[in-house]
Design a protein around this motif. Structure first.
Motif, short mmCIF file in Angstrom:
data_model
loop_
_atom_site.label_atom_id
_atom_site.label_comp_id
_atom_site.label_asym_id
_atom_site.label_seq_id
_atom_site.Cartn_x
_atom_site.Cartn_y
_atom_site.Cartn_z
N VAL A 174 45.16 22.75 45.35
CA VAL A 174 44.92 24.36 46.01
C VAL A 174 44.96 25.29 44.21
N TYR A 231 48.48 27.94 50.15
CA TYR A 231 49.48 26.13 49.16
C TYR A 231 48.47 25.52 50.22
N TYR A 232 48.06 24.21 50.06
CA TYR A 232 47.75 23.25 50.59
C TYR A 232 48.73 22.09 50.69
N GLU A 233 49.51 21.50 51.14
CA GLU A 233 50.14 20.10 50.49
C GLU A 233 49.14 18.93 51.94
N ALA A 234 48.24 18.72 51.04
CA ALA A 234 47.51 17.19 52.09
C ALA A 234 47.73 15.91 51.31
N TYR A 239 43.87 31.54 46.57
CA TYR A 239 43.72 31.18 48.04
C TYR A 239 42.28 30.84 48.10
N LEU A 260 39.40 26.57 57.63
CA LEU A 260 40.97 26.73 56.85
C LEU A 260 41.13 27.45 55.60
N GLU A 261 42.43 28.11 55.81
CA GLU A 261 41.97 29.18 55.17
C GLU A 261 43.91 29.02 54.58
N THR A 262 43.74 28.96 53.31
CA THR A 262 45.38 28.38 52.23
C THR A 262 45.30 28.82 51.12
N TYR A 279 41.61 14.56 48.75
CA TYR A 279 42.40 15.65 49.47
C TYR A 279 42.57 16.63 48.69
#
Length: 80
Positions: A69, A19-22, A72, A15-17, A66
Motif C-alpha cells: 500500500v 499501512y497494510y503489512e500482509a 490510504y 478493508l480500509e488501511t 499480497y
C-alpha cells in the motif's frame, strides 16, 4: 507460507488501511478484490500489478498474493 481457508459459503469484507503489512499467502477459494480508493501494488504470483480506484482483481485458489500500500486504500473483498 500461510494458507487461508473459507469456512462459509462466502465472505464480504471492507478493508480500509493506511499501512497494510500482509505476508504472501494462498487461499483455497476464489477472491475478488475491488479497489475503492488508494494506490499501491497487488503482487500475484510474483507479478507486480499497480492498483488504483475502480480496478478489479480476481485471485484464483493457490495463487500467492499480497498488497504493498502506497497511500490510504479501501478494498472490497468478496471471497467464494
Amino acid at each position: 507460507m500461510n494458507v487461508q481457508n473459507l469456512y462459509s459459503s462466502y465472505e464480504l469484507e471492507l478493508l480500509e488501511t493506511q499501512y497494510y503489512e500482509a505476508k504472501s499467502h494462498r487461499n483455497t477459494f476464489f477472491e475478488m478484490v475491488f479497489v475503492l480508493d488508494g494506490t499501491g501494488l497487488q503482487i500475484i504470483n510474483e507479478h507486480e500489478l499497480p492498483y488504483a480506484p475502480d480496478k478489479l482483481f480476481l485471485i484464483f485458489p493457490q495463487d500467492t498474493h499480497y498488497f504493498n500500500v502506497d497511500a490510504y486504500s479501501r478494498f472490497f473483498l468478496h471471497q467464494v
